[in-house]
Motif scaffolding. Structure first.
Motif, PDB file in Angstrom:
ATOM      1  N   ALA A   1       0.751  -1.292  -0.196  1.00 34.82           N
ATOM      2  CA  ALA A   1      -0.018  -0.134  -0.040  1.00 34.82           C
ATOM      3  C   ALA A   1       0.907   1.437   0.142  1.00 34.82           C
ATOM      4  CB  ALA A   1      -0.919  -0.061   1.268  1.00 34.82           C
TER       5      ALA A   1
ATOM      6  N   TRP B   1      -5.712   0.966   7.250  1.00 38.16           N
ATOM      7  CA  TRP B   1      -6.779   0.289   6.537  1.00 38.16           C
ATOM      8  C   TRP B   1      -7.132   1.474   5.542  1.00 38.16           C
ATOM      9  CZ3 TRP B   1      -9.906  -2.512  10.605  1.00 38.16           C
ATOM     10  CH2 TRP B   1      -9.299  -3.770  10.998  1.00 38.16           C
TER      11      TRP B   1
ATOM     12  N   ASP C   1      -5.587   3.533   4.065  1.00 43.07           N
ATOM     13  CA  ASP C   1      -4.520   3.619   2.912  1.00 43.07           C
ATOM     14  C   ASP C   1      -4.637   2.618   2.226  1.00 43.07           C
ATOM     15  OD1 ASP C   1      -3.367   6.095   3.488  1.00 43.07           O
ATOM     16  OD2 ASP C   1      -1.633   5.267   4.609  1.00 43.07           O
ATOM     17  N   GLU C   2      -4.789   1.368   2.644  1.00 36.98           N
ATOM     18  CA  GLU C   2      -5.076   0.045   1.943  1.00 36.98           C
ATOM     19  C   GLU C   2      -6.136   0.449   0.925  1.00 36.98           C
ATOM     20  OE1 GLU C   2      -3.523  -2.577   1.572  1.00 36.98           O
ATOM     21  OE2 GLU C   2      -2.238  -2.870   3.079  1.00 36.98           O
TER      22      GLU C   2
ATOM     23  N   ARG D   1      -8.399  -4.848  -1.005  1.00 38.24           N
ATOM     24  CA  ARG D   1      -8.209  -3.609  -0.804  1.00 38.24           C
ATOM     25  C   ARG D   1      -9.518  -2.613  -1.025  1.00 38.24           C
ATOM     26  NH1 ARG D   1      -2.017  -2.692  -3.241  1.00 38.24           N
ATOM     27  NH2 ARG D   1      -0.981  -2.960  -1.325  1.00 38.24           N
TER      28      ARG D   1
ATOM     29  N   VAL E   1     -11.470  -4.323   2.806  1.00 40.45           N
ATOM     30  CA  VAL E   1     -11.122  -3.221   3.775  1.00 40.45           C
ATOM     31  C   VAL E   1     -12.306  -2.543   4.091  1.00 40.45           C
ATOM     32  CG1 VAL E   1      -9.812  -1.205   3.994  1.00 40.45           C
ATOM     33  CG2 VAL E   1      -8.623  -3.348   3.155  1.00 40.45           C
TER      34      VAL E   1
END
Length: 320
Positions: free
Chosen positions: A14, A137, A139-140, A166, A170
């Motif tokens: 990420a 998360w 950012d993911e 992602r 997420v």
């Protein structure tokens, strides 16, 4: 593929995915404390109502399923999904420079300064601070959106799984920070997220071809004697139908394996999540009923077909 964007096949971690995004645009991430006065409650309430309207217009299935959440959870989850929707649109709807558009959006999202001029970001800022949502998360999720600008092919289902994780799993993990969940719920949320995103991918094969994207993994295409070019050329024959049948059955299995996770959610959130899962699963049923044709039509359920699934679902959820 747009100039300056490579057709990378293997996803990056990420942090590296977002670093690549900023490198391509030469934009630095924004930093700095938010020293502006807090927004009045009326302005924040208006922002949440705006998010409600975004979901009502663009995600009818999700709007229906979230109706069954308590008010506070409902408005927070809808604000989060509106944020996801707008983020996704920066990639799919940008007409000039989508890489820079997404980079500028990510700048604003990651900045600690509240974006008071944007109702979606205002409601999102209130939600993420109220529930202390995981920045890692988020950012993911952003990295998943960025993948659509640097990746338009997947060689393996493992690579595609990371993308689905992602952009969908997420979302479930973050949503559980709002709704609450018992220990052990995360693996089920991950599988449900992958199932939901695979449903999107399978019903949107024709739409993605228009954008030059093929999400179907090469290893699966080759297993049935197909290639990327066959998908781009809209080949619809027994090989394609067999490949799609394989994909649908694998996605059904993910729905089945994720179902027990519903029982690990608070009682006031179970029916909502179960409704989302059952309605989306119904999209696969519709795809099967039309012989796996995702080129000339987009599989969907009518409003009445969605409602017809709810009484049985109510009994199923009560079993937990």
């Amino acid at each position: 593929m747009r100039p300056g964007v490579s057709s990378i096949v293997h996803p990056l971690p990420a942090e590296e995915q977002l670093a690549l995004l900023f490198h391509l645009t030469e934009l630095p991430p924004l930093v700095g404390a938010d020293d502006r006065p807090p927004q009045p409650p009326q302005r924040i309430a208006e922002a949440y109502r705006y998010c409600d309207q975004v979901i009502r217009e663009h995600s009818k299935s999700f709007f229906l399923s979230t109706q069954f959440l308590p008010l506070a959870k409902r408005r927070a989850v809808r604000a989060f999904y509106a944020f996801c929707r707008v983020t996704d649109d920066t990639v799919d709807a940008a007409t000039d420079d989508p890489v820079r558009t997404l980079a500028e959006w990510v700048q604003r999202v990651r900045s600690p300064q509240m974006a008071a001029d944007d109702p979606v970001l205002l409601a999102w800022h209130d939600t993420r601070t109220t529930y202390n949502l995981s920045a890692a998360w988020v950012d993911e999720l952003l990295a998943g959106m960025a993948m659509d600008l640097t990746i338009n092919r997947y060689t393996s289902f493992a690579d595609l799984w990371l993308y689905c994780y992602r952009v969908a799993s997420v979302v479930g993990l973050i949503s559980m920070q709002v709704t609450g969940a018992a220990p052990g719920a995360a693996p089920y949320a991950i599988k449900l997220g992958v199932a939901l995103q695979m449903t999107n991918i399978l019903r949107d094969v024709g739409e993605d071809v228009k954008r030059g994207r093929v999400y179907l993994p090469l290893e699966d295409l080759e297993r049935f004697g197909l290639s990327y070019d066959d998908i781009l050329n809209r080949v619809y024959d027994e090989r394609f139908r067999a490949m799609m049948r394989f994909q649908v059955e694998r996605t059904y299995q993910l729905y089945d394996e994720s179902w027990a996770g519903i029982g690990l959610l608070p009682q006031d959130s179970r029916f909502s999540v179960a409704a989302a899962a059952r309605v989306y699963r119904g999209i696969l049923d519709n795809l099967v009923a039309h012989n796996y044709d995702s080129y000339s039509r987009r599989a969907y359920l009518t409003f009445h077909e969605k409602l017809a699934r709810l009484p049985r679902l109510w009994f199923d959820v009560r079993k937990f």
